[in-house]
Design a protein around this motif. Structure first.
Motif, PDB file in Angstrom:
ATOM      1  N   LEU A 200       0.837  -1.201   0.000  1.00  8.59           N
ATOM      2  CA  LEU A 200       0.000   0.000   0.000  1.00  8.59           C
ATOM      3  C   LEU A 200       0.875   1.255   0.000  1.00  8.59           C
ATOM      4  O   LEU A 200       0.615   2.202  -0.750  1.00  8.59           O
ATOM      5  CB  LEU A 200      -0.921  -0.020   1.222  1.00  8.59           C
ATOM      6  CG  LEU A 200      -2.060   1.003   1.262  1.00  8.59           C
ATOM      7  CD1 LEU A 200      -3.176   0.495   2.165  1.00  8.59           C
ATOM      8  CD2 LEU A 200      -1.600   2.363   1.759  1.00  8.59           C
ATOM      9  N   ARG A 201       1.885   1.264   0.840  1.00  6.30           N
ATOM     10  CA  ARG A 201       2.801   2.411   0.904  1.00  6.30           C
ATOM     11  C   ARG A 201       3.452   2.681  -0.450  1.00  6.30           C
ATOM     12  O   ARG A 201       3.543   3.834  -0.895  1.00  6.30           O
ATOM     13  CB  ARG A 201       3.877   2.139   1.952  1.00  6.30           C
ATOM     14  CG  ARG A 201       4.929   3.242   2.103  1.00  6.30           C
ATOM     15  CD  ARG A 201       6.186   2.697   2.736  1.00  6.30           C
ATOM     16  NE  ARG A 201       6.823   1.686   1.899  1.00  6.30           N
ATOM     17  CZ  ARG A 201       7.800   0.878   2.313  1.00  6.30           C
ATOM     18  NH1 ARG A 201       8.215   0.930   3.566  1.00  6.30           N
ATOM     19  NH2 ARG A 201       8.345   0.004   1.480  1.00  6.30           N
ATOM     20  N   ASP A 202       3.881   1.614  -1.119  1.00  2.69           N
ATOM     21  CA  ASP A 202       4.586   1.781  -2.387  1.00  2.69           C
ATOM     22  C   ASP A 202       3.661   2.197  -3.526  1.00  2.69           C
ATOM     23  O   ASP A 202       4.093   2.833  -4.488  1.00  2.69           O
ATOM     24  CB  ASP A 202       5.306   0.475  -2.754  1.00  2.69           C
ATOM     25  CG  ASP A 202       6.435   0.140  -1.785  1.00  2.69           C
ATOM     26  OD1 ASP A 202       6.850   1.047  -1.031  1.00  2.69           O
ATOM     27  OD2 ASP A 202       6.880  -1.022  -1.772  1.00  2.69           O
ATOM     28  N   ARG A 203       2.382   1.843  -3.435  1.00  4.14           N
ATOM     29  CA  ARG A 203       1.426   2.150  -4.493  1.00  4.14           C
ATOM     30  C   ARG A 203       0.684   3.473  -4.281  1.00  4.14           C
ATOM     31  O   ARG A 203       0.120   4.024  -5.225  1.00  4.14           O
ATOM     32  CB  ARG A 203       0.366   1.040  -4.593  1.00  4.14           C
ATOM     33  CG  ARG A 203       0.833  -0.242  -5.230  1.00  4.14           C
ATOM     34  CD  ARG A 203      -0.270  -1.287  -5.163  1.00  4.14           C
ATOM     35  NE  ARG A 203       0.042  -2.485  -5.917  1.00  4.14           N
ATOM     36  CZ  ARG A 203      -0.296  -2.688  -7.181  1.00  4.14           C
ATOM     37  NH1 ARG A 203      -0.959  -1.756  -7.828  1.00  4.14           N
ATOM     38  NH2 ARG A 203       0.023  -3.808  -7.796  1.00  4.14           N
ATOM     39  N   TYR A 204       0.677   3.958  -3.059  1.00  7.69           N
ATOM     40  CA  TYR A 204      -0.203   5.072  -2.713  1.00  7.69           C
ATOM     41  C   TYR A 204       0.093   6.361  -3.471  1.00  7.69           C
ATOM     42  O   TYR A 204       1.230   6.820  -3.533  1.00  7.69           O
ATOM     43  CB  TYR A 204      -0.138   5.358  -1.217  1.00  7.69           C
ATOM     44  CG  TYR A 204      -0.943   6.581  -0.822  1.00  7.69           C
ATOM     45  CD1 TYR A 204      -2.325   6.587  -0.941  1.00  7.69           C
ATOM     46  CD2 TYR A 204      -0.302   7.727  -0.355  1.00  7.69           C
ATOM     47  CE1 TYR A 204      -3.069   7.699  -0.599  1.00  7.69           C
ATOM     48  CE2 TYR A 204      -1.040   8.845   0.001  1.00  7.69           C
ATOM     49  CZ  TYR A 204      -2.429   8.827  -0.126  1.00  7.69           C
ATOM     50  OH  TYR A 204      -3.155   9.941   0.210  1.00  7.69           O
ATOM     51  N   GLU A 205      -0.945   6.909  -4.054  1.00  9.52           N
ATOM     52  CA  GLU A 205      -0.918   8.235  -4.654  1.00  9.52           C
ATOM     53  C   GLU A 205      -2.190   8.949  -4.222  1.00  9.52           C
ATOM     54  O   GLU A 205      -3.291   8.437  -4.417  1.00  9.52           O
ATOM     55  CB  GLU A 205      -0.879   8.159  -6.188  1.00  9.52           C
ATOM     56  CG  GLU A 205       0.407   7.570  -6.737  1.00  9.52           C
ATOM     57  CD  GLU A 205       0.413   7.575  -8.265  1.00  9.52           C
ATOM     58  OE1 GLU A 205      -0.518   8.175  -8.853  1.00  9.52           O
ATOM     59  OE2 GLU A 205       1.327   6.984  -8.849  1.00  9.52           O
ATOM     60  N   PRO A 206      -2.085  10.132  -3.598  1.00 11.74           N
ATOM     61  CA  PRO A 206      -3.277  10.849  -3.147  1.00 11.74           C
ATOM     62  C   PRO A 206      -4.254  11.066  -4.300  1.00 11.74           C
ATOM     63  O   PRO A 206      -3.845  11.378  -5.424  1.00 11.74           O
ATOM     64  CB  PRO A 206      -2.717  12.185  -2.632  1.00 11.74           C
ATOM     65  CG  PRO A 206      -1.285  11.883  -2.305  1.00 11.74           C
ATOM     66  CD  PRO A 206      -0.847  10.869  -3.315  1.00 11.74           C
ATOM     67  N   HIS A 216      -7.700   2.833  -0.678  1.00 14.68           N
ATOM     68  CA  HIS A 216      -6.366   2.414  -1.109  1.00 14.68           C
ATOM     69  C   HIS A 216      -6.029   1.091  -0.414  1.00 14.68           C
ATOM     70  O   HIS A 216      -6.070   0.994   0.813  1.00 14.68           O
ATOM     71  CB  HIS A 216      -5.327   3.468  -0.733  1.00 14.68           C
ATOM     72  CG  HIS A 216      -5.528   4.797  -1.378  1.00 14.68           C
ATOM     73  ND1 HIS A 216      -5.042   5.093  -2.637  1.00 14.68           N
ATOM     74  CD2 HIS A 216      -6.191   5.902  -0.954  1.00 14.68           C
ATOM     75  CE1 HIS A 216      -5.371   6.337  -2.947  1.00 14.68           C
ATOM     76  NE2 HIS A 216      -6.075   6.846  -1.952  1.00 14.68           N
ATOM     77  N   ASP A 217      -5.729   0.068  -1.201  1.00 18.42           N
ATOM     78  CA  ASP A 217      -5.273  -1.187  -0.619  1.00 18.42           C
ATOM     79  C   ASP A 217      -4.031  -1.652  -1.367  1.00 18.42           C
ATOM     80  O   ASP A 217      -3.474  -0.918  -2.185  1.00 18.42           O
ATOM     81  CB  ASP A 217      -6.386  -2.239  -0.601  1.00 18.42           C
ATOM     82  CG  ASP A 217      -6.872  -2.650  -1.992  1.00 18.42           C
ATOM     83  OD1 ASP A 217      -6.074  -2.577  -2.952  1.00 18.42           O
ATOM     84  OD2 ASP A 217      -8.035  -3.066  -2.118  1.00 18.42           O
ATOM     85  N   SER A 218      -3.580  -2.869  -1.100  1.00 14.41           N
ATOM     86  CA  SER A 218      -2.336  -3.361  -1.689  1.00 14.41           C
ATOM     87  C   SER A 218      -2.421  -3.536  -3.198  1.00 14.41           C
ATOM     88  O   SER A 218      -1.397  -3.702  -3.866  1.00 14.41           O
ATOM     89  CB  SER A 218      -1.951  -4.696  -1.052  1.00 14.41           C
ATOM     90  OG  SER A 218      -2.980  -5.653  -1.252  1.00 14.41           O
ATOM     91  N   GLU A 219      -3.638  -3.500  -3.749  1.00  9.75           N
ATOM     92  CA  GLU A 219      -3.817  -3.674  -5.188  1.00  9.75           C
ATOM     93  C   GLU A 219      -4.006  -2.355  -5.918  1.00  9.75           C
ATOM     94  O   GLU A 219      -4.142  -2.337  -7.132  1.00  9.75           O
ATOM     95  CB  GLU A 219      -5.018  -4.590  -5.443  1.00  9.75           C
ATOM     96  CG  GLU A 219      -4.836  -5.979  -4.852  1.00  9.75           C
ATOM     97  CD  GLU A 219      -6.088  -6.845  -4.948  1.00  9.75           C
ATOM     98  OE1 GLU A 219      -5.999  -8.049  -4.672  1.00  9.75           O
ATOM     99  OE2 GLU A 219      -7.157  -6.317  -5.321  1.00  9.75           O
TER     100      GLU A 219
END
Length: 232
Positions: A200-206, A216-219
């Motif tokens: 989630l941290r690596d994928r997150y974009e506001p 926002h989840d791991s996918e």
């Protein structure tokens, strides 16, 4: 503070035998009281109850959908089994809005888990027991590592890295086989929670540009119905 990656390595190195020792020492037997499946009463006794909030991984939501296809008369869609975790959301003119970072098991009109069933004698049961999420399989225990969750309030007991949360079944005898089964699920949950947090941290974009709710989840970023945000 340890990095999530360091915590993940520690979770992967957890000894199931040592976790089982801790669970045996604390003791536990499910009394089927249903408290962990129902809406939460306010701590001070005043105000409204809060809907049940048990975290759900994306693949666990799909697993619950599959279970309803096999066991229920009508298959459930995503919204029937999962809802956006309410934390971080606000009430806008057209309903809830904002960004949140987890899914919760869907609730009924009373705020109880949608799969909770209660018999005439007051004992509870899970309608999807064999497919229930890890947070349900491991309650009332959690692992004291950063990046892992604490279900339903603060711990009331602790043995090593194993935390025990409020439950009337604590302190009761548990067999070694049951303790080891619970310990294996507890380790799996700790690993999964940290893997999810890292992804989630690596994928997150506001996504403040999106109206309504974004989960926002791991996918990736999703709509409340579980579809990827970019599919629309």
């Amino acid at each position: 503070m340890e990095s999530l990656e360091t915590e993940l390595e520690q979770a992967r190195d957890l000894s199931v035998a040592e976790l089982a020792d801790a669970i045996e020492s604390i003791g536990f037997e499910c009394t089927r009281c249903g408290a962990c499946c129902k809406a939460n009463d306010p701590a001070d006794g005043d105000g409204e109850t809060e809907p049940h909030t048990a975290t759900l991984f994306p693949d666990e939501a799909r697993q619950l959908q599959k279970a309803t296809e096999e066991d229920f008369e009508e298959a459930y869609d995503w919204r029937d089994v999962a809802r956006p975790m309410p934390y971080g959301l606000s009430e806008g003119e057209d309903g809830p809005e904002g960004e949140t970072f987890e899914w919760a098991i869907q609730t009924d009109a009373c705020g109880d888990c949608t799969f909770y069933e209660e018999a005439e004698d007051g004992t509870g049961a899970c309608g999807v027991h064999d497919s229930r999420p890890l947070v349900c399989r491991t309650y009332p225990f959690s692992v004291a590592l950063g990046g892992t969750s604490e279900p339903m309030g603060e711990a009331v007991d602790r043995e090593g890295l194993v935390r025990a949360h409020e439950c009337e079944g604590l302190g009761r005898d548990i067999s070694r086989a049951e303790a080891e089964e619970l310990a294996a699920a507890l380790k799996e949950r700790a690993v999964r929670e940290l893997e999810e947090a890292i992804s989630l941290r690596d994928r997150y974009e506001p996504r403040s540009d999106v109206n309504g709710v974004v989960v926002h989840d791991s996918e990736g970023a999703k709509r409340p119905d579980g579809t990827p945000l970019e599919e629309r």
